[in-house]
Motif scaffolding. Structure first.
Motif, PDB file in Angstrom:
ATOM      1  N   GLN A  98      19.494  56.190  14.891  1.00  0.00           N
ATOM      2  CA  GLN A  98      18.653  56.986  15.919  1.00  0.00           C
ATOM      3  C   GLN A  98      19.062  56.880  16.932  1.00  0.00           C
ATOM      4  N   GLU A  99      18.608  55.569  17.232  1.00  0.00           N
ATOM      5  CA  GLU A  99      17.713  55.129  18.768  1.00  0.00           C
ATOM      6  C   GLU A  99      18.953  54.782  19.996  1.00  0.00           C
ATOM      7  N   LYS A 100      20.048  54.030  19.143  1.00  0.00           N
ATOM      8  CA  LYS A 100      21.454  54.067  20.202  1.00  0.00           C
ATOM      9  C   LYS A 100      21.454  55.692  20.543  1.00  0.00           C
ATOM     10  N   GLY A 101      21.012  56.365  19.637  1.00  0.00           N
ATOM     11  CA  GLY A 101      21.713  58.023  19.858  1.00  0.00           C
ATOM     12  C   GLY A 101      22.705  58.269  19.051  1.00  0.00           C
ATOM     13  N   ILE A 102      23.090  57.064  18.328  1.00  0.00           N
ATOM     14  CA  ILE A 102      24.682  58.000  16.972  1.00  0.00           C
ATOM     15  C   ILE A 102      24.153  58.741  16.215  1.00  0.00           C
ATOM     16  N   PRO A 103      24.333  59.604  15.574  1.00  0.00           N
ATOM     17  CA  PRO A 103      23.634  60.429  14.872  1.00  0.00           C
ATOM     18  C   PRO A 103      24.185  60.487  13.275  1.00  0.00           C
ATOM     19  N   VAL A 104      23.165  60.390  12.881  1.00  0.00           N
ATOM     20  CA  VAL A 104      23.009  59.851  11.841  1.00  0.00           C
ATOM     21  C   VAL A 104      23.152  60.829  10.014  1.00  0.00           C
ATOM     22  N   PRO A 105      24.022  60.549   9.555  1.00  0.00           N
ATOM     23  CA  PRO A 105      24.228  61.638   8.480  1.00  0.00           C
ATOM     24  C   PRO A 105      23.424  61.767   7.469  1.00  0.00           C
ATOM     25  N   GLU A 106      22.702  62.900   6.790  1.00  0.00           N
ATOM     26  CA  GLU A 106      21.516  63.330   5.542  1.00  0.00           C
ATOM     27  C   GLU A 106      22.275  62.916   4.938  1.00  0.00           C
ATOM     28  N   LEU A 107      21.462  62.007   3.331  1.00  0.00           N
ATOM     29  CA  LEU A 107      21.899  62.462   2.206  1.00  0.00           C
ATOM     30  C   LEU A 107      22.583  63.748   0.926  1.00  0.00           C
ATOM     31  N   PRO A 108      23.134  64.094   0.808  1.00  0.00           N
ATOM     32  CA  PRO A 108      23.273  65.506   0.358  1.00  0.00           C
ATOM     33  C   PRO A 108      21.263  65.965  -0.783  1.00  0.00           C
ATOM     34  N   PRO A 109      21.238  66.779  -0.658  1.00  0.00           N
ATOM     35  CA  PRO A 109      20.010  67.261  -1.930  1.00  0.00           C
ATOM     36  C   PRO A 109      20.225  66.735  -3.031  1.00  0.00           C
ATOM     37  N   GLU A 110      20.665  66.594  -3.578  1.00  0.00           N
ATOM     38  CA  GLU A 110      21.219  66.153  -4.911  1.00  0.00           C
ATOM     39  C   GLU A 110      21.291  63.852  -5.198  1.00  0.00           C
ATOM     40  N   LEU A 111      21.272  63.680  -3.752  1.00  0.00           N
ATOM     41  CA  LEU A 111      21.422  62.446  -3.312  1.00  0.00           C
ATOM     42  C   LEU A 111      20.435  61.045  -3.350  1.00  0.00           C
ATOM     43  N   ALA A 112      19.573  62.902  -2.621  1.00  0.00           N
ATOM     44  CA  ALA A 112      18.236  62.265  -1.977  1.00  0.00           C
ATOM     45  C   ALA A 112      17.390  61.252  -2.696  1.00  0.00           C
ATOM     46  N   ASN A 113      16.292  60.834  -3.745  1.00  0.00           N
ATOM     47  CA  ASN A 113      16.341  60.240  -4.613  1.00  0.00           C
ATOM     48  C   ASN A 113      17.145  59.482  -5.283  1.00  0.00           C
ATOM     49  N   SER A 114      18.162  58.867  -5.265  1.00  0.00           N
ATOM     50  CA  SER A 114      18.664  58.540  -5.746  1.00  0.00           C
ATOM     51  C   SER A 114      18.595  56.653  -5.281  1.00  0.00           C
ATOM     52  N   PRO A 115      18.421  55.672  -5.542  1.00  0.00           N
ATOM     53  CA  PRO A 115      17.823  54.322  -5.017  1.00  0.00           C
ATOM     54  C   PRO A 115      19.864  54.018  -4.307  1.00  0.00           C
ATOM     55  N   GLN A 116      20.126  54.525  -5.823  1.00  0.00           N
ATOM     56  CA  GLN A 116      22.276  54.166  -5.500  1.00  0.00           C
ATOM     57  C   GLN A 116      22.369  54.327  -3.837  1.00  0.00           C
ATOM     58  N   ALA A 117      22.489  55.520  -4.462  1.00  0.00           N
ATOM     59  CA  ALA A 117      22.652  56.097  -2.646  1.00  0.00           C
ATOM     60  C   ALA A 117      22.038  55.950  -2.125  1.00  0.00           C
ATOM     61  N   LYS A 118      20.682  55.115  -1.581  1.00  0.00           N
ATOM     62  CA  LYS A 118      19.964  55.482  -0.455  1.00  0.00           C
ATOM     63  C   LYS A 118      20.720  53.551  -0.624  1.00  0.00           C
ATOM     64  N   GLY A 119      20.891  52.651  -1.704  1.00  0.00           N
ATOM     65  CA  GLY A 119      21.311  51.455  -0.670  1.00  0.00           C
ATOM     66  C   GLY A 119      22.630  51.849  -0.416  1.00  0.00           C
ATOM     67  N   MET A 120      23.849  52.663  -1.054  1.00  0.00           N
ATOM     68  CA  MET A 120      24.802  52.448  -0.421  1.00  0.00           C
ATOM     69  C   MET A 120      24.677  52.286   1.400  1.00  0.00           C
ATOM     70  N   MET A 121      24.267  53.660   1.732  1.00  0.00           N
ATOM     71  CA  MET A 121      24.054  54.425   2.978  1.00  0.00           C
ATOM     72  C   MET A 121      23.556  52.958   3.734  1.00  0.00           C
ATOM     73  N   ALA A 122      22.130  52.451   3.686  1.00  0.00           N
ATOM     74  CA  ALA A 122      22.210  51.017   4.300  1.00  0.00           C
ATOM     75  C   ALA A 122      22.824  50.780   4.192  1.00  0.00           C
ATOM     76  N   MET A 123      23.824  49.872   3.142  1.00  0.00           N
ATOM     77  CA  MET A 123      25.117  48.739   2.976  1.00  0.00           C
ATOM     78  C   MET A 123      25.910  49.420   4.312  1.00  0.00           C
ATOM     79  N   PHE A 124      26.502  51.121   4.570  1.00  0.00           N
ATOM     80  CA  PHE A 124      27.002  51.284   5.471  1.00  0.00           C
ATOM     81  C   PHE A 124      26.298  51.059   6.651  1.00  0.00           C
ATOM     82  N   TYR A 125      24.382  51.364   7.236  1.00  0.00           N
ATOM     83  CA  TYR A 125      24.933  51.046   8.114  1.00  0.00           C
ATOM     84  C   TYR A 125      24.476  49.331   8.794  1.00  0.00           C
ATOM     85  N   ARG A 126      24.741  49.128   7.591  1.00  0.00           N
ATOM     86  CA  ARG A 126      24.693  47.312   8.094  1.00  0.00           C
ATOM     87  C   ARG A 126      25.944  46.679   8.446  1.00  0.00           C
TER      88      ARG A 126
END
Length: 140
Positions: A22-50
């Motif tokens: 976000q600091e670099k001005g890159i749009p960051v997609p939000e997780l869909p509501p059904e996956l918002a509280n899923s630790p597995q989905a959050k881990g996948m998003m973190a891996m993708f950002y890296r």
């Protein structure tokens, strides 16, 4: 002892990666509501950002997207994408999906100069004996 000048460490890697993007001005997609509280989905998003800066990873994503597009998958429909991935799971894991040849559109040809350069003050190539600027350059 508490140091007011020390920056607080982010709670999770996903938060850190997301804030850097976000600091670099890159749009960051939000997780869909059904996956918002899923630790597995959050881990996948973190891996993708890296991994998003890795050219090999981005090439793999482009190849997958090209194959999905060739097969007529609506990439905005998450269920259709998941179904395609499940159907082609063996090919993806074995690395059998290769880059598709790009042949969409007319081929652009390179311009090749046929004659020598003529300067403004050089004799005109038409043979009139005048300078180029007074002869054929005025017609253009």
């Amino acid at each position: 002892m508490w140091n007011p000048f020390k920056k607080a460490a982010p709670a999770a890697t996903e938060t850190a990666d997301k804030s850097k993007a976000q600091e670099k001005g890159i749009p960051v997609p939000e997780l869909p509501p059904e996956l918002a509280n899923s630790p597995q989905a959050k881990g996948m998003m973190a891996m993708f950002y890296r991994k998003w800066k890795d050219p090999a990873f981005m090439k793999q994503l482009r190849i997958l997207a090209a194959h999905m597009q060739k097969d007529g998958v609506n990439m905005k429909d998450m269920k259709a994408v998941q179904a395609w991935i499940e159907a082609n799971k063996d090919k993806i894991e074995k690395g059998q999906l290769e880059e598709l040849p790009s042949g969409g559109g007319p081929k652009i040809e390179t311009f090749v100069k046929t004659g020598p350069d003529v300067g403004r003050n050089d004799p005109c190539p038409c043979g009139s004996g005048k300078k180029y600027k007074k002869c054929c350059a005025e017609k253009e």
